[in-house]
Design a protein around this motif. Structure first.
Motif, PDB file in Angstrom:
ATOM      1  N   ARG A  31      45.320  44.628  79.109  1.00  0.00           N
ATOM      2  CA  ARG A  31      44.115  44.116  79.772  1.00  0.00           C
ATOM      3  C   ARG A  31      44.130  44.728  81.164  1.00  0.00           C
ATOM      4  O   ARG A  31      45.030  44.441  81.964  1.00  0.00           O
ATOM      5  N   GLN A  43      35.950  50.818  80.324  1.00  0.00           N
ATOM      6  CA  GLN A  43      36.039  50.241  78.985  1.00  0.00           C
ATOM      7  C   GLN A  43      35.595  51.242  77.928  1.00  0.00           C
ATOM      8  O   GLN A  43      36.247  51.395  76.885  1.00  0.00           O
ATOM      9  N   THR A  47      37.729  52.516  74.759  1.00  0.00           N
ATOM     10  CA  THR A  47      37.215  52.079  73.458  1.00  0.00           C
ATOM     11  C   THR A  47      37.043  53.261  72.516  1.00  0.00           C
ATOM     12  O   THR A  47      37.347  53.180  71.320  1.00  0.00           O
ATOM     13  N   ASN A  51      40.177  51.502  70.636  1.00  0.00           N
ATOM     14  CA  ASN A  51      39.684  50.236  70.103  1.00  0.00           C
ATOM     15  C   ASN A  51      38.927  50.415  68.802  1.00  0.00           C
ATOM     16  O   ASN A  51      38.233  51.410  68.596  1.00  0.00           O
ATOM     17  N   GLN A  56      41.490  45.411  69.485  1.00  0.00           N
ATOM     18  CA  GLN A  56      41.067  45.700  70.855  1.00  0.00           C
ATOM     19  C   GLN A  56      42.313  45.959  71.702  1.00  0.00           C
ATOM     20  O   GLN A  56      42.790  45.094  72.425  1.00  0.00           O
ATOM     21  N   GLN A  59      41.410  46.034  76.856  1.00  0.00           N
ATOM     22  CA  GLN A  59      40.314  45.222  77.368  1.00  0.00           C
ATOM     23  C   GLN A  59      40.237  45.464  78.876  1.00  0.00           C
ATOM     24  O   GLN A  59      41.267  45.558  79.538  1.00  0.00           O
ATOM     25  N   VAL A  60      39.036  45.565  79.396  1.00  0.00           N
ATOM     26  CA  VAL A  60      38.864  45.788  80.839  1.00  0.00           C
ATOM     27  C   VAL A  60      38.115  44.602  81.428  1.00  0.00           C
ATOM     28  O   VAL A  60      37.051  44.211  80.927  1.00  0.00           O
TER      29      VAL A  60
END
Length: 346
Positions: A31, A43, A47, A51, A56, A59-60
């Motif tokens: 994160r 993000q 991703t 992701n 996931q 995560q940002v």
């Protein structure tokens, strides 16, 4: 693959980006925090690669106020914290720079401890000892060494770099006061010198922004005809500094190895006259644009860190560090590529 999720502050910066990349390569989930204006692009960049609908890995999350903000949600499901975020030199007035460095760090530590996080790694700096271990000294830096600079004297200079160094010192002293008051929290500080090396893939530079280049700007100045040399030879590859942060997550506890204040630097010599000749030889197209500034005479060519201590705590050996020639060439090659992008944008 590890199911652990690590919270990384300052993840959009030079070192932070490499720490995230190293964590991902080591199997961690992330994160990452960044200023709100940078979240969407950051993000998206992760991703696209990491992701999926089912996983996931990155995560940002936004943090707009590191000093005063309350953000318990970003600590949910987190197993460890790597705190990298710090105010940049010259961005704020001296008092604000120092306050932000200290209070921003303490705010993260307090909220992490409240959330039950017991493994914390904090990015500090070799600057916290630099007027204790003199430029002329070859004495090995010890974890008991501290800069003796006084706040009022530093502020009087008006020098942004000296003010930044004092801010890092004050922030790290606050970290260890917190550690003493919370012995159940295992804390490591990583204290590197100037960082060189290529940018992580997530960092994009559509236009020339000297402040965004971090310490890579010092290398760009070497391929600028009237550019100055860095003020000293203390250095390490940014990828080695990132690796040190990640290895710290699995380091033995302080109860076994003592206070984990780890000064890290390259074991390889950095002589600026030699490096400019090396660049001219390996990249002849750049020969005519190399700085014409006379290389400074340094009393030492690397930072006197304790490699036995680094290996004891982190398991990082001298042989694991990048060669300085490779670091410099990879940095310059990337900068030349970026120059083409900057030129096309004008």
């Amino acid at each position: 693959m590890s199911s652990e999720r690590v919270l990384v502050t300052g993840a959009s910066g030079y070192l932070g980006s490499h720490i995230v990349q190293t964590l991902l390569n080591s199997g961690y989930n992330i994160r990452a925090t960044a200023r709100p204006s940078k979240v969407a692009n950051l993000q998206a960049s992760y991703t696209d690669v990491y992701n999926t609908e089912d996983s996931q890995r990155v995560q940002v999350a936004p943090i707009s106020d590191l000093v005063h903000g309350e953000f318990p949600e970003i600590f949910e499901g987190i197993d460890a914290l790597i705190h990298v975020a710090s105010p940049l030199a010259g961005r704020e007035d001296p008092d604000s720079t120092i306050k932000t460095a200290v209070e921003g760090t303490l705010n993260m530590l307090r909220q992490a401890e409240k959330a039950g996080i017991s493994r914390i790694v904090v990015t500090s700096s070799i600057a916290t000892v630099m007027n204790k271990v003199a430029e002329t000294s070859d004495a090995t830096i010890k974890d008991s060494d501290w800069s003796s600079a006084l706040k009022e004297d530093v502020i009087k200079t008006g020098n942004p770099l000296l003010i930044y160094c004092f801010a890092k010192t004050a922030a790290e002293k606050a970290v260890w006061e917190f550690a003493d008051a919370h012995p159940h929290v295992d804390i490591t500080t990583i204290n590197p010198p100037f960082l060189y090396g290529p940018f992580a893939p997530t960092q994009k530079f559509p236009t020339f922004d000297p402040s965004a280049l971090s310490t890579v700007l010092l290398i760009h100045q070497i391929i600028t005809p009237d550019g100055p040399f860095p003020p000293n030879a203390d250095h390490t590859d940014v990828r080695d500094a990132a690796k040190a942060h990640v290895l710290a997550l699995k380091a033995p506890p302080s109860s076994l190895v003592g206070r984990k204040r780890i000064f890290i630097a390259s074991p390889h010599s950095l002589d600026f006259a030699t490096i400019t000749h090396f660049i001219a030889e390996k990249r002849p197209a750049l020969k005519d644009r190399l700085t014409q500034t006379t290389p400074p005479t340094m009393m030492r060519d690397r930072a006197p860190v304790d490699f036995a201590r680094i290996e004891q705590v982190l398991g990082l050996k001298k042989a694991d560090f990048h060669d300085v020639e490779d670091t410099i060439l990879e940095t310059i090659d990337q900068l030349v590529g970026l120059e083409a992008i900057w030129k096309s944008a004008t």
